[in-house]
Design a protein around this motif. Structure first.
Motif, PDB file in Angstrom:
ATOM      1  N   TYR A   1      41.977  37.782  35.088  1.00 26.08           N
ATOM      2  CA  TYR A   1      41.922  38.231  36.141  1.00 26.08           C
ATOM      3  C   TYR A   1      40.916  39.263  36.708  1.00 26.08           C
ATOM      4  CZ  TYR A   1      44.836  33.827  35.197  1.00 26.08           C
ATOM      5  OH  TYR A   1      45.250  32.693  35.101  1.00 26.08           O
ATOM      6  N   ASP A   2      40.824  39.828  38.485  1.00 24.84           N
ATOM      7  CA  ASP A   2      40.216  41.009  38.410  1.00 24.84           C
ATOM      8  C   ASP A   2      41.718  41.114  39.436  1.00 24.84           C
ATOM      9  OD1 ASP A   2      39.052  42.884  40.027  1.00 24.84           O
ATOM     10  OD2 ASP A   2      38.668  41.712  42.374  1.00 24.84           O
TER      11      ASP A   2
ATOM     12  N   ALA B   1      45.990  40.601  43.781  1.00 21.74           N
ATOM     13  CA  ALA B   1      47.430  41.467  44.352  1.00 21.74           C
ATOM     14  C   ALA B   1      47.089  40.560  45.880  1.00 21.74           C
ATOM     15  CB  ALA B   1      47.114  42.838  44.154  1.00 21.74           C
ATOM     16  N   LEU B   2      46.042  40.514  45.645  1.00 18.00           N
ATOM     17  CA  LEU B   2      45.672  39.713  47.451  1.00 18.00           C
ATOM     18  C   LEU B   2      46.189  37.972  47.252  1.00 18.00           C
ATOM     19  CD1 LEU B   2      44.558  39.775  50.176  1.00 18.00           C
ATOM     20  CD2 LEU B   2      42.292  39.084  49.004  1.00 18.00           C
TER      21      LEU B   2
ATOM     22  N   THR C   1      42.122  32.384  46.479  1.00 15.10           N
ATOM     23  CA  THR C   1      41.711  33.984  46.711  1.00 15.10           C
ATOM     24  C   THR C   1      42.252  33.706  44.801  1.00 15.10           C
ATOM     25  OG1 THR C   1      42.431  34.358  48.440  1.00 15.10           O
ATOM     26  CG2 THR C   1      42.914  35.947  46.893  1.00 15.10           C
ATOM     27  N   GLY C   2      43.564  32.983  44.599  1.00 13.47           N
ATOM     28  CA  GLY C   2      43.734  33.389  42.655  1.00 13.47           C
ATOM     29  C   GLY C   2      42.293  32.621  41.751  1.00 13.47           C
TER      30      GLY C   2
ATOM     31  N   SER D   1      37.559  35.224  35.847  1.00 13.79           N
ATOM     32  CA  SER D   1      36.947  34.867  34.552  1.00 13.79           C
ATOM     33  C   SER D   1      36.644  34.961  33.294  1.00 13.79           C
ATOM     34  CB  SER D   1      36.340  36.516  34.880  1.00 13.79           C
ATOM     35  OG  SER D   1      37.100  36.953  34.251  1.00 13.79           O
ATOM     36  N   VAL D   2      36.027  34.110  32.598  1.00 13.03           N
ATOM     37  CA  VAL D   2      36.495  32.979  31.589  1.00 13.03           C
ATOM     38  C   VAL D   2      35.908  33.703  30.511  1.00 13.03           C
ATOM     39  CG1 VAL D   2      36.863  30.905  29.572  1.00 13.03           C
ATOM     40  CG2 VAL D   2      37.299  31.138  32.251  1.00 13.03           C
ATOM     41  N   HIS D   3      35.951  34.305  29.149  1.00  5.97           N
ATOM     42  CA  HIS D   3      35.118  34.204  28.235  1.00  5.97           C
ATOM     43  C   HIS D   3      35.314  33.576  26.953  1.00  5.97           C
ATOM     44  CE1 HIS D   3      33.253  37.013  25.467  1.00  5.97           C
ATOM     45  NE2 HIS D   3      33.744  36.845  24.345  1.00  5.97           N
TER      46      HIS D   3
END
Length: 276
Positions: free
Chosen positions: A142-143, A148-149, A191-192, A197-199
């Motif tokens: 997660y970014d 947070a947003l 937004t969430g 992202s997935v590795h």
């Protein structure tokens, strides 16, 4: 390697359906809360509980309908049943805390801030707990800025919804508030999801297979949807809840109508008698 994430596998179908479910849950929940405030003789605890269940089920249903459209090209996505159910319990329980706070203590600044923060954090917690239920051949990242947003949006949406629940009385204004609430909740969700992202792990020697997400999510969505429909039936058959008007004072009964109107104590002077 980084996976190719697609949150709109079925186009606009899942976002629109998710938004409508969020609006339905919000509308029913707001009307139930209003009903508990309009008539002091009503069972407040029951109406507040029904409102919390409606909003919680609407948000949870919105999340997992939207997740049906979530797809990672390099691996199949599944969901853990226990964690998925736990996310529903968290949604209803934490929304219930906020609903009962404003239902019993009103909308003073401090009360609304506490209730909105608790409810918003609960909604965000439901979202990320639902994301933790995913099982795939990789790791989800997660970014932090996006996370947070999304939490701030959840708190803002929850605070606005609770304020509307105890401030707005009319049916049309409540309907408008639920549409705005649906936008805010859906906005929080996507937004969430934009922060995800997935590795993907190395798949050499075979693919990581499993059941499709719909094989678990669709049957599990049936229960909350049925609850929302039952809440809708309660709303439809309660005129006070639909109209959002205070009960009118009791009219005098037939016995009161039959009582003669008292005459004034004074009398008009009698007409003078003519002399013979």
């Amino acid at each position: 390697m980084d996976g190719t994430v697609d949150g709109f596998r079925y186009g606009a179908v899942t976002p629109v359906a998710a938004y409508l479910m969020a609006c339905l849950g919000g509308a029913l929940g707001l009307r139930c809360i209003v009903r508990s405030l309009l008539d002091a003789r009503s069972w407040k605890t029951g109406w507040l509980a029904l409102g919390a269940v409606s909003i919680g089920c609407g948000i949870w249903t919105m999340h997992f309908i939207a997740m049906i459209g979530f797809h990672v090209e390099e691996t199949r996505v599944r969901y853990d049943a226990a964690t998925t159910v736990l996310s529903l319990v968290v949604a209803v329980a934490v929304v219930g805390v906020g609903v009962f706070i404003v239902g019993h203590r009103g909308t003073s600044g401090a009360t609304l801030a506490v209730a909105g923060s608790v409810t918003g954090l609960g909604v965000a917690g439901m979202h990320y707990l639902g994301m933790a239920a995913m099982r795939l051949n990789g790791e989800v990242g997660y970014d932090p800025v996006g996370v947070a947003l999304s939490v701030l949006i959840a708190i803002g949406a929850a605070t606005a919804a609770l304020w509307a629940a105890v401030t707005i009385r009319g049916f049309l204004t409540s309907l408008g508030a639920s549409l705005v609430m649906g936008v805010a909740v859906s906005g929080m969700h996507y937004t969430g999801m934009a922060a995800v992202s997935v590795h993907v792990h190395d798949t050499t020697g075979g693919t990581w297979a499993g059941d499709s997400p719909t094989s678990l999510l669709l049957p599990m969505l049936l229960g909350p949807v049925v609850l929302l429909l039952l809440a809708g039936v309660v709303v439809m058959f309660d005129p006070l809840l639909v109209l959002g008007e205070r009960p009118s004072p009791r009219r005098p009964g037939p016995a009161a109508d039959s009582v003669a109107t008292p005459r004034p104590a004074w009398r008009e002077p009698a007409a003078p008698t003519s002399e013979r």
